[in-house]
Structures are given as structure tokens and as C-alpha cells.
Motif scaffolding. Sequence first.
Motif, PDB file in Angstrom:
ATOM      1  N   GLY A  37      -3.351   4.229   6.718  1.00 11.12           N
ATOM      2  CA  GLY A  37      -2.226   3.442   6.247  1.00 11.12           C
ATOM      3  C   GLY A  37      -1.485   4.020   5.069  1.00 11.12           C
ATOM      4  N   ASP A  38      -2.006   5.076   4.466  1.00  6.72           N
ATOM      5  CA  ASP A  38      -1.329   5.743   3.355  1.00  6.72           C
ATOM      6  C   ASP A  38      -0.731   7.060   3.837  1.00  6.72           C
ATOM      7  OD1 ASP A  38      -1.998   3.786   1.443  1.00  6.72           O
ATOM      8  OD2 ASP A  38      -3.991   4.695   1.182  1.00  6.72           O
ATOM      9  N   HIS A  39       0.384   7.474   3.230  1.00 12.10           N
ATOM     10  CA  HIS A  39       1.084   8.677   3.649  1.00 12.10           C
ATOM     11  C   HIS A  39       0.823   9.827   2.678  1.00 12.10           C
ATOM     12  CE1 HIS A  39       4.264   6.160   6.047  1.00 12.10           C
ATOM     13  NE2 HIS A  39       3.047   6.117   6.562  1.00 12.10           N
ATOM     14  N   PHE A  40       0.575  11.007   3.276  1.00 13.29           N
ATOM     15  CA  PHE A  40       0.297  12.196   2.486  1.00 13.29           C
ATOM     16  C   PHE A  40       1.101  13.372   3.029  1.00 13.29           C
ATOM     17  CE2 PHE A  40      -3.443   9.517   2.418  1.00 13.29           C
ATOM     18  CZ  PHE A  40      -3.862   9.539   1.099  1.00 13.29           C
ATOM     19  N   GLU A 100      -1.064  -4.610  16.601  1.00 19.28           N
ATOM     20  CA  GLU A 100       0.236  -4.758  15.936  1.00 19.28           C
ATOM     21  C   GLU A 100       0.296  -3.920  14.657  1.00 19.28           C
ATOM     22  OE1 GLU A 100      -0.480  -7.835  18.766  1.00 19.28           O
ATOM     23  OE2 GLU A 100      -1.675  -7.284  17.002  1.00 19.28           O
ATOM     24  N   GLU A 101      -0.796  -3.925  13.901  1.00 19.21           N
ATOM     25  CA  GLU A 101      -0.830  -3.129  12.677  1.00 19.21           C
ATOM     26  C   GLU A 101      -0.799  -1.640  12.993  1.00 19.21           C
ATOM     27  OE1 GLU A 101      -1.347  -1.442   8.867  1.00 19.21           O
ATOM     28  OE2 GLU A 101      -0.393  -3.271   9.614  1.00 19.21           O
ATOM     29  N   LEU A 102      -1.527  -1.224  14.015  1.00 25.44           N
ATOM     30  CA  LEU A 102      -1.538   0.194  14.367  1.00 25.44           C
ATOM     31  C   LEU A 102      -0.164   0.642  14.845  1.00 25.44           C
ATOM     32  CD1 LEU A 102      -3.120   2.752  14.502  1.00 25.44           C
ATOM     33  CD2 LEU A 102      -4.010   2.075  16.737  1.00 25.44           C
ATOM     34  N   ALA A 154       5.995   3.548  11.193  1.00 23.93           N
ATOM     35  CA  ALA A 154       6.250   3.766   9.770  1.00 23.93           C
ATOM     36  C   ALA A 154       6.172   5.244   9.408  1.00 23.93           C
ATOM     37  CB  ALA A 154       5.255   2.952   8.930  1.00 23.93           C
ATOM     38  N   VAL A 155       5.200   5.952   9.961  1.00 20.95           N
ATOM     39  CA  VAL A 155       5.092   7.372   9.632  1.00 20.95           C
ATOM     40  C   VAL A 155       6.195   8.172  10.323  1.00 20.95           C
ATOM     41  CG1 VAL A 155       3.502   8.133  11.472  1.00 20.95           C
ATOM     42  CG2 VAL A 155       3.402   9.199   9.219  1.00 20.95           C
ATOM     43  N   LEU A 156       6.651   7.708  11.490  1.00 22.23           N
ATOM     44  CA  LEU A 156       7.818   8.337  12.112  1.00 22.23           C
ATOM     45  C   LEU A 156       9.048   8.162  11.224  1.00 22.23           C
ATOM     46  CD1 LEU A 156       7.326   7.216  15.838  1.00 22.23           C
ATOM     47  CD2 LEU A 156       7.102   9.547  14.957  1.00 22.23           C
ATOM     48  N   ASP A 157       9.238   6.956  10.708  1.00 24.83           N
ATOM     49  CA  ASP A 157      10.373   6.705   9.823  1.00 24.83           C
ATOM     50  C   ASP A 157      10.279   7.559   8.562  1.00 24.83           C
ATOM     51  OD1 ASP A 157      11.420   4.861  11.585  1.00 24.83           O
ATOM     52  OD2 ASP A 157      10.611   3.114  10.525  1.00 24.83           O
ATOM     53  N   ASP A 170      10.867   3.179  30.773  1.00 22.89           N
ATOM     54  CA  ASP A 170       9.811   2.599  29.937  1.00 22.89           C
ATOM     55  C   ASP A 170      10.300   2.302  28.529  1.00 22.89           C
ATOM     56  OD1 ASP A 170       6.782   2.089  29.508  1.00 22.89           O
ATOM     57  OD2 ASP A 170       7.342   3.423  27.852  1.00 22.89           O
ATOM     58  N   VAL A 171      11.120   3.180  27.957  1.00 23.48           N
ATOM     59  CA  VAL A 171      11.550   2.986  26.572  1.00 23.48           C
ATOM     60  C   VAL A 171      12.848   2.202  26.461  1.00 23.48           C
ATOM     61  CG1 VAL A 171      10.384   5.103  25.840  1.00 23.48           C
ATOM     62  CG2 VAL A 171      12.795   5.200  26.491  1.00 23.48           C
ATOM     63  N   SER A 172      13.525   1.990  27.590  1.00 22.55           N
ATOM     64  CA  SER A 172      14.805   1.304  27.557  1.00 22.55           C
ATOM     65  C   SER A 172      14.640  -0.157  27.113  1.00 22.55           C
ATOM     66  CB  SER A 172      15.464   1.340  28.942  1.00 22.55           C
ATOM     67  OG  SER A 172      16.678   0.631  28.954  1.00 22.55           O
ATOM     68  N   GLY A 173      15.356  -0.539  26.104  1.00 22.35           N
ATOM     69  CA  GLY A 173      15.314  -1.917  25.628  1.00 22.35           C
ATOM     70  C   GLY A 173      14.026  -2.327  24.952  1.00 22.35           C
ATOM     71  N   LYS A 174      13.119  -1.378  24.736  1.00 21.70           N
ATOM     72  CA  LYS A 174      11.832  -1.712  24.116  1.00 21.70           C
ATOM     73  C   LYS A 174      12.015  -1.901  22.610  1.00 21.70           C
ATOM     74  CE  LYS A 174       8.052   0.072  25.734  1.00 21.70           C
ATOM     75  NZ  LYS A 174       6.981   1.020  26.094  1.00 21.70           N
ATOM     76  N   SER A 175      11.539  -3.021  22.082  1.00 26.42           N
ATOM     77  CA  SER A 175      11.659  -3.285  20.657  1.00 26.42           C
ATOM     78  C   SER A 175      10.591  -2.516  19.892  1.00 26.42           C
ATOM     79  CB  SER A 175      11.520  -4.776  20.384  1.00 26.42           C
ATOM     80  OG  SER A 175      10.249  -5.238  20.796  1.00 26.42           O
ATOM     81  N   ARG A 176      10.780  -2.424  18.598  1.00 28.81           N
ATOM     82  CA  ARG A 176       9.808  -1.759  17.754  1.00 28.81           C
ATOM     83  C   ARG A 176       9.599  -2.595  16.500  1.00 28.81           C
ATOM     84  NH1 ARG A 176      11.714   3.146  14.286  1.00 28.81           N
ATOM     85  NH2 ARG A 176      10.308   1.994  12.914  1.00 28.81           N
ATOM     86  N   PRO A 177       8.439  -2.462  15.856  1.00 31.41           N
ATOM     87  CA  PRO A 177       8.168  -3.279  14.663  1.00 31.41           C
ATOM     88  C   PRO A 177       9.071  -2.884  13.492  1.00 31.41           C
ATOM     89  CG  PRO A 177       6.429  -1.653  14.983  1.00 31.41           C
ATOM     90  CD  PRO A 177       7.299  -1.591  16.194  1.00 31.41           C
TER      91      PRO A 177
END
Length: 308
Positions: free
Chosen positions: A23-26, A83-85, A91-94, A301-308
Motif C-alpha cells: 500500500g505504500d509507494h517507493f 476492493e482494496e487491492l 493508485a500505483v498506475l495513477d 471487456d474494458v469498454s464501459g468498465k468503471s474503476r475505483p
Amino acid sequence: MTQGTHNYVADDRNASVVIDINGDHFPRPDAKISVFDSGFMLGDGVWEGIRLHHGRLAFLDRHLDRLWRGAKAIHMDIGVSREELERRLYAVLDANGMHGDGVHIRLMVTRGIRSTPYQDPRVVVTPATIVVIPEWKEPAPETATRMLKLATVHVRRGYPDVQDPMLNSHSKLNCITACIQAAQAGADEGLMLDPHGFVATCNSTHFFIVKDGEVWTSSGDYCLDGITRGVVIEIARNAGITVRERNFSLTHVYGADEAFTTGTFAGVAPIGSIDGRMLGEERGPMVERLQQLYLARLADDVSGKSRP
């Protein structure tokens, strides 16, 4: 650029990617785990390879289903919710500015840190270690048409009561040994047999042949429950193509009309020769058709798929 079935275009941005550890970024040079971690010490864990397509993680539900099945099978608590994963993945992609295509994620979950070098999980003293490594990794442009060369290796896919090949575990030494033997034979990938001498799979991809308009793949008894393998079987059957999951030998392979591999990274890739037997010098019509069907299914598969 690497060799084999995972040829990719080198990208200098990977030297400075941010990696998620619990959960932490390095920054990549600072991303480290303990020498007492179960994955490093014993190969005790499960993992997934996931592609980013049009800003969404392709077939994510299937990947997380397999991750949770594997963890349950080895009696390991992942320690976070799905959901957390998923939130951590995006988050790491962002954090890396990865919003389109050409990104590959390696998601790894190990049993955690041990108090001493020992197999017994009762010496584990921390929750599971969860690492997410995102990379800019685009398949080489020629991947769809370059005719792969395979070599049958002596390393077998074993019985499930020895080490179940259906588990996507960190313990990959048999596949690594197969990969080394194939590379020493000048091949891109090693073709692995099951304990009975039938074709099972490749060392890092799944294997299919085409005979008389039908698509054949192994029974699945001695190979990983591949995500792309399953998708290709589905899209072929939906298109009216006969797909047989069955036992077949190298004799069938050498007489095949076409052959191909499947995998998360490269999708559907054509095979030109196996053990010196030429199957074709260019991509065949069935492989080309399945490639197009797979790309369409990927986009769907990815069309219209929401993301957190």
C-alpha cells in the motif's frame, strides 16, 4: 528487448517507475522486501500478470478470482479485500501516469515475513506481503506475425499431488529449467509434456494446434488455468469453431496445420516450427482470425468498465 515469447520494446521510463509494497509507494531503486519474506525465502506465494488496455485492467475479475483461489488453496490469507487491492492497482498506475495502453502489471502476494528460515507457516510473523510492479511494456511490433520456434523439453508438468501445475505459485523452478533448456536449443519457448507423454503446455504460455479446421489444446489437467487460454476457447466456440480440450501427442503436433501460444502479455502468437518440424513460414488463417477475435473481446471487456 528480451528473447522468447515475451519480446518487448525497451522503455527508459521503467528505470524510475513507482512500485507499491503493502500500500505504500517507493521509487524502483528503493523498492525492497525483507530477506525473511516467504516469497524470497521459499517461493511461498501466488501472483498474477495483468495488462492495461484503454486505461482499464483487462479481465481483472478473472485474475483476482484466480489469485484468491490460489491463496485459498495454499491456506494463505491475502489480508485485504478485493476492493482494496483493486484500488491499490489503479493508485500505483495513477502514480506513474499510466492511463492508456502498453502497461503490464506483476501482482505478487507472499505469505509474509518469517521469524526464521523454515517452511512451517506458523513462523510467519506479519500479514501477507503484497507487491505491485507496473512497467511500460509493449509487445514487440512483430509479435503478431513472427513465427515462434518451440523445442520439447525433458521437464514435465507433474501430478497435482506433487506440485499442482494449476497453481500460479512463486515456485517456478520447473518452468525456469524448461525455459533454460529451450533457450539452449535455440527456441523461443519450451513445450512441456505431462507425466503420460501427452502435450501439456509451454513453460510460460499455453499451447494450441489447428487440425482440419479444429482447434486443439490440452485437457487442462496439467497446466495453469490460463486467463487468455480460457478467453480464446470461449471466443472460438462463440464463433462456431470446434475447440477440443483433449489429450494429444507430439505426433499430432508435428502433423498440425497451424500452432500458436496464448498469454496475457502477447495474446495469440503464431508458431512456425517445433523440434525442427516446420508448420509454416507465415501466420495461418486460423491464427489470424483468432487474433482479431481476441482483440475484439479485449476491447469489449474494458469498454464501459468503471474503476475505483
